[in-house]
Design an enzyme around this catalytic site. Sequence first.
Site, short mmCIF file in Angstrom:
data_model
loop_
_atom_site.label_atom_id
_atom_site.label_comp_id
_atom_site.label_asym_id
_atom_site.label_seq_id
_atom_site.Cartn_x
_atom_site.Cartn_y
_atom_site.Cartn_z
N ASP A 8 -15.46 0.09 -49.81
CA ASP A 8 -15.61 1.51 -49.46
C ASP A 8 -14.45 2.28 -50.11
O ASP A 8 -13.94 1.86 -51.14
CB ASP A 8 -15.65 1.69 -47.94
CG ASP A 8 -16.49 2.90 -47.51
OD1 ASP A 8 -16.10 4.03 -47.86
OD2 ASP A 8 -17.52 2.72 -46.86
N HIS A 17 -15.06 3.01 -53.49
CA HIS A 17 -15.69 4.33 -53.58
C HIS A 17 -14.72 5.42 -53.97
O HIS A 17 -15.03 6.60 -53.85
CB HIS A 17 -16.37 4.68 -52.25
CG HIS A 17 -17.49 3.76 -51.88
ND1 HIS A 17 -18.24 3.90 -50.72
CD2 HIS A 17 -18.02 2.69 -52.53
CE1 HIS A 17 -19.16 2.95 -50.66
NE2 HIS A 17 -19.05 2.21 -51.76
#
Length: 361
Positions: free
Chosen positions: A184, A207
Amino acid sequence: MGIIGIRTAILFLAALAWCSVLAAAAAGEVDGVFNVKDYGARGDGVTDDTKVMGTITAPPAGAWSGKNYWLMFYKVHGLTVTGGSTGLLDGRGWTWWRNKCKGYADCVTKAPTALVVMSCADVELRQFRSKDSPQMHIAVSQSSKVHLTQLTITAPGDSPNTDGVHISQSENVHVSRSTIGTGDDCVSISSRSRFVTVDGIVCGPGHGVSVGSLGRNGATASVEYIDVKNVHFINTTNGARIKTWQGGKGYAKSISFTDIKFTNVDHPVVINQFYVDHHHVPNMGAVALSNITYKNLRGTSKHKTAVDFNCGESGSCTNIHVNSVAITAADGGRTVSRCQNAQGDTSGYVYPRSLALNNNS
């Protein structure tokens, strides 16, 4: 891992050692509990207790106590945590991802964060590794004057919600000189955070560095004075990203991304004001974004669209300043930009050349 300084800290280290032994005991490896004071730790505010080093291993998912965190520092003032060359937090996240939770939403509900710093001040976390947290690796909440430096944080690229560092409701937080690669955000900065610096980070996989998500379920957000600089994104899905929920209120302002390098990043530069839960019908409005600066951004984009400013129609993206950008395609082709309802200006050499912001006037 060693902890320097105050009595609260050393007692907490004893608790960490106890947690590690419980994990080993659950696996049938040992049948005892160790106290770090038996190995020379004093916790008297004078003695250097950092010689107590090693690996702290989380219990497997099946032996979990039901809390939404594994380790926590709570209401501690004046604390340094360091691991030297051997300090490691091993969250054994795979026992959660495979057996206890499936996918992002389920893991958010069930899996614990590895290390939480809550309601603390004057805290430094440095020179240790964290791997395979069941959910977020390090969360800083309701705290001030927190410095995280020389950390190595890792998890598989497909592991759900394993943010490297998550910052919320905090101020004067610095994340520096670290390598973060997870499933993430490498660093995520959420509402009621201010004066946050991210400096000298290598990010990937993951991310990217994200401000948001802000304004979920119509909430009022406030984020300001965020400085992201000297970051190298490698094979990440996003790079410099700001994301807000439809229907949110409040503001995010005075945010800068400076001296950023992208290597084969899916979406290098992103503002997304249409972040939305598919089960939520948003009302009108958006978190107001203003005074957002991008300076000296360079590198390669995996996809054709290298810069994507996707803003609402209510004048919610203003004073966006873009200076000296050169993002080319990783495959040698050309890149383009998309600017929807974004107001601001460009200066210096800017590529993709299609980047055109609406004039603030």
